[in-house]
Design an enzyme around this catalytic site. Structure first.
Site, PDB file in Angstrom:
ATOM      1  N   TYR A  22      31.341  36.054  30.972  1.00 31.58           N
ATOM      2  CA  TYR A  22      30.696  35.006  31.731  1.00 31.58           C
ATOM      3  C   TYR A  22      29.470  35.342  32.311  1.00 31.58           C
ATOM      4  O   TYR A  22      28.226  34.978  31.876  1.00 31.58           O
ATOM      5  CB  TYR A  22      31.522  34.050  32.391  1.00 31.58           C
ATOM      6  CG  TYR A  22      31.074  33.091  33.097  1.00 31.58           C
ATOM      7  CD1 TYR A  22      30.203  32.080  32.720  1.00 31.58           C
ATOM      8  CD2 TYR A  22      31.328  32.838  34.457  1.00 31.58           C
ATOM      9  CE1 TYR A  22      29.754  30.932  33.283  1.00 31.58           C
ATOM     10  CE2 TYR A  22      30.540  31.646  35.179  1.00 31.58           C
ATOM     11  CZ  TYR A  22      29.882  30.818  34.656  1.00 31.58           C
ATOM     12  OH  TYR A  22      29.378  29.501  35.340  1.00 31.58           O
ATOM     13  N   ASP A  47      31.636  46.163  26.194  1.00 34.24           N
ATOM     14  CA  ASP A  47      32.667  45.192  26.732  1.00 34.24           C
ATOM     15  C   ASP A  47      33.933  45.561  25.819  1.00 34.24           C
ATOM     16  O   ASP A  47      33.684  45.620  24.593  1.00 34.24           O
ATOM     17  CB  ASP A  47      32.276  43.851  26.346  1.00 34.24           C
ATOM     18  CG  ASP A  47      33.026  42.591  27.190  1.00 34.24           C
ATOM     19  OD1 ASP A  47      34.166  42.553  26.898  1.00 34.24           O
ATOM     20  OD2 ASP A  47      32.166  41.958  27.975  1.00 34.24           O
ATOM     21  N   LEU A  49      36.184  43.221  25.294  1.00 35.75           N
ATOM     22  CA  LEU A  49      36.577  41.873  24.740  1.00 35.75           C
ATOM     23  C   LEU A  49      38.031  41.325  25.206  1.00 35.75           C
ATOM     24  O   LEU A  49      38.468  40.489  24.502  1.00 35.75           O
ATOM     25  CB  LEU A  49      36.767  41.751  23.203  1.00 35.75           C
ATOM     26  CG  LEU A  49      35.402  42.442  22.531  1.00 35.75           C
ATOM     27  CD1 LEU A  49      35.529  42.361  20.964  1.00 35.75           C
ATOM     28  CD2 LEU A  49      34.256  41.297  23.025  1.00 35.75           C
ATOM     29  N   PHE A 104      29.396  44.825  35.573  1.00 41.62           N
ATOM     30  CA  PHE A 104      30.115  43.697  35.481  1.00 41.62           C
ATOM     31  C   PHE A 104      31.649  43.852  34.997  1.00 41.62           C
ATOM     32  O   PHE A 104      32.434  43.086  35.548  1.00 41.62           O
ATOM     33  CB  PHE A 104      29.711  42.486  34.620  1.00 41.62           C
ATOM     34  CG  PHE A 104      28.326  42.009  34.814  1.00 41.62           C
ATOM     35  CD1 PHE A 104      28.152  41.129  35.959  1.00 41.62           C
ATOM     36  CD2 PHE A 104      27.192  42.080  33.938  1.00 41.62           C
ATOM     37  CE1 PHE A 104      26.942  40.741  36.312  1.00 41.62           C
ATOM     38  CE2 PHE A 104      26.149  41.834  34.287  1.00 41.62           C
ATOM     39  CZ  PHE A 104      25.755  40.978  35.478  1.00 41.62           C
ATOM     40  N   SER A 148      31.622  41.346  45.414  1.00 45.77           N
ATOM     41  CA  SER A 148      32.352  39.877  45.677  1.00 45.77           C
ATOM     42  C   SER A 148      32.217  39.610  47.063  1.00 45.77           C
ATOM     43  O   SER A 148      32.441  40.579  47.874  1.00 45.77           O
ATOM     44  CB  SER A 148      33.713  39.748  44.906  1.00 45.77           C
ATOM     45  OG  SER A 148      34.473  38.629  45.381  1.00 45.77           O
ATOM     46  N   TYR A 174      42.612  42.036  44.137  1.00 48.08           N
ATOM     47  CA  TYR A 174      41.249  41.801  43.612  1.00 48.08           C
ATOM     48  C   TYR A 174      40.134  42.219  44.641  1.00 48.08           C
ATOM     49  O   TYR A 174      39.199  43.150  44.510  1.00 48.08           O
ATOM     50  CB  TYR A 174      40.845  40.633  43.172  1.00 48.08           C
ATOM     51  CG  TYR A 174      39.436  40.444  42.759  1.00 48.08           C
ATOM     52  CD1 TYR A 174      38.874  40.901  41.464  1.00 48.08           C
ATOM     53  CD2 TYR A 174      38.731  39.520  43.483  1.00 48.08           C
ATOM     54  CE1 TYR A 174      37.498  40.723  41.443  1.00 48.08           C
ATOM     55  CE2 TYR A 174      37.322  39.285  43.132  1.00 48.08           C
ATOM     56  CZ  TYR A 174      36.809  39.870  42.175  1.00 48.08           C
ATOM     57  OH  TYR A 174      35.227  39.736  42.147  1.00 48.08           O
ATOM     58  N   LYS A 178      37.412  45.670  44.931  1.00 45.09           N
ATOM     59  CA  LYS A 178      36.043  45.572  45.036  1.00 45.09           C
ATOM     60  C   LYS A 178      35.475  46.359  46.291  1.00 45.09           C
ATOM     61  O   LYS A 178      34.435  47.159  46.319  1.00 45.09           O
ATOM     62  CB  LYS A 178      35.463  44.042  45.223  1.00 45.09           C
ATOM     63  CG  LYS A 178      35.656  43.446  43.727  1.00 45.09           C
ATOM     64  CD  LYS A 178      34.641  43.624  42.779  1.00 45.09           C
ATOM     65  CE  LYS A 178      34.805  43.147  41.523  1.00 45.09           C
ATOM     66  NZ  LYS A 178      33.773  43.697  40.195  1.00 45.09           N
ATOM     67  N   LEU A 225      38.004  27.324  39.476  1.00 49.03           N
ATOM     68  CA  LEU A 225      38.128  25.854  39.666  1.00 49.03           C
ATOM     69  C   LEU A 225      37.152  25.147  38.773  1.00 49.03           C
ATOM     70  O   LEU A 225      37.695  24.148  38.047  1.00 49.03           O
ATOM     71  CB  LEU A 225      37.594  25.276  41.238  1.00 49.03           C
ATOM     72  CG  LEU A 225      37.439  24.036  41.314  1.00 49.03           C
ATOM     73  CD1 LEU A 225      38.724  23.256  41.174  1.00 49.03           C
ATOM     74  CD2 LEU A 225      36.953  23.606  42.817  1.00 49.03           C
ATOM     75  N   SER A 320      48.576  32.408  46.794  1.00 51.13           N
ATOM     76  CA  SER A 320      48.709  33.705  47.618  1.00 51.13           C
ATOM     77  C   SER A 320      47.286  34.407  47.286  1.00 51.13           C
ATOM     78  O   SER A 320      46.608  34.435  46.090  1.00 51.13           O
ATOM     79  CB  SER A 320      49.654  34.466  47.047  1.00 51.13           C
ATOM     80  OG  SER A 320      49.777  35.788  47.432  1.00 51.13           O
ATOM     81  N   GLY A 321      46.753  34.780  48.279  1.00 50.48           N
ATOM     82  CA  GLY A 321      45.359  35.377  48.408  1.00 50.48           C
ATOM     83  C   GLY A 321      44.126  34.403  48.848  1.00 50.48           C
ATOM     84  O   GLY A 321      42.950  34.999  48.765  1.00 50.48           O
TER      85      GLY A 321
END
Length: 366
Positions: A22, A47, A49, A104, A148, A174, A178, A225, A320-321
């Site tokens: 994305y 990538d 994929l 990325f 992030s 996650y 990072k 979202l 969670s998180g």
């Protein structure tokens, strides 16, 4: 693939890992559209994929990159490999004159990382370490890292500026992955002054390219979202799950700083220029956001206005998180990059709906 040449010398190249996904795909098309600045560069994409659609086994490029080439009438180089494959990465560096890397490639869902921590540490930390080793092997020291805002953990203050502590109150594997990668890069820059690392700490990317032909196309049920809202609006999913309405926010739902993905992509283009400044070096972290937070219910309302569709939702327990709220202090990006987000919440929703309504099944045409 044989690289393009300029006389007897390979043209400089920008390597984009995870470039079929994305954010990566929107950065690739932004680079190709900036012909006056990057016409002398090859764009090379790596990538695995895992989150990109390839419409047929014999196709040499995933659909997102095929569309980009069609929109820009330009060619790019693509290698279907995982960044943990050091031998495969080495072949890419041997085939191209890599000048800098935009990184990325990573797993990126906060909730999923709680259920699959080992997979996240393997992909995000091991993968980044392998990439850095191969870069060092070939004398490539310029890196733009896709980081992030989760590295800040539970906010001690808002808005979040780059001086806010990182790593103290992290809420997900996650976010920890990072953070660990940033710490690895800091140590690398301290040990070897050749390195130049710009860690761009994203807030919440949404939206799609103005053409409506590339956008966010997650595999399976969306973890974020906006694509979830869009898939409910188009009828692919029955209703949206809102994770918690008892946070200390204006309406009880989580508040986030949403940024248009094209604004985000343009931030990467600006970051490349920092490498050209005399005396620039070391590790630099920069927030990319708008500085404004919107709640989940505000996002639903804005999308309903943009799409003319009702988005049914159900309140469920907290995920969670997750944290209550975060939004950015973006003054450093204004000063250092000369960049600021210019697209509004309405732009984000309209562009997402243009993509989703024209491509109800994403890049899959059936």
């Amino acid at each position: 693939m044989t690289p393009l040449t300029n006389g007897d010398t390979m043209r400089p190249a920008i390597l984009v890992t995870g470039g079929a996904g994305y954010i990566g795909s929107h950065t690739v098309i932004t680079l190709l559209e900036r012909e006056e600045e990057y016409s002398n560069y090859d764009i090379v994409v790596v990538d695995n994929l895992s989150n990109a659609y390839n419409r047929a086994p014999n196709e040499k490029k995933p659909e997102s990159l095929r569309v980009i080439e069609d929109l820009t009438n330009k060619n790019l180089h693509f290698y279907p490999l995982d960044i943990r494959d050091a031998e495969g990465l080495s072949r890419v560096f041997e085939n191209h004159n890599i000048d800098c890397v935009i990184h990325f490639a990573a797993l990126k869902a906060v909730g999923e990382s709680v259920d699959k921590p080992l997979e996240y540490y393997q992909a995000n930390i091991t993968g980044t370490g392998t990439l850095l080793e191969v870069m060092r092997k070939y004398g490539v020291y310029k890196l733009i890292y896709s980081s992030s805002c989760t590295v800040y953990g539970e906010p001690e203050r808002l808005p979040l500026d780059e001086g806010h502590p990182t790593g103290r109150t992290l809420t997900s594997p996650y976010g920890r992955s990072k953070y660990f990668c940033e710490e690895m890069m800091k140590d690398l820059c301290t040990s070897d002054k050749n390195w130049m690392v710009i860690s761009l700490r994203y807030f919440n990317p949404v939206g799609a390219h103005i053409s409506g032909r590339i956008g966010e196309d997650p595999s399976g049920i969306p973890n974020n979202l906006m694509p979830y809202i869009a898939q409910v609006a188009i009828g692919r999913l029955n209703e949206l799950k809102v994770f918690g309405n008892d946070y200390k926010t204006s309406d009880g739902t989580g508040v986030r700083d949403y940024i248009h993905v094209v604004d985000l992509a343009e931030g990467h283009v600006k970051a490349i220029k920092l490498f050209q400044q005399h005396g620039f070096g070391g590790f630099h972290a920069i927030n990319l956001g708008t500085g404004t937070g919107y709640s989940v219910l505000e996002m639903i309302s804005a999308f309903e206005r943009a799409s003319g569709r009702k988005v049914p939702y159900k309140i469920v327990g907290r995920r969670s998180g997750d944290i209550a709220a975060n939004y950015a202090d973006v003054s450093l990006s204004h000063r250092l990059l000369g960049w600021r987000a210019i697209r509004t919440l309405d732009d984000m929703c309209k562009d997402t709906w243009r993509w989703q309504s024209a491509n109800p099944n994403g890049f899959k045409k059936v």
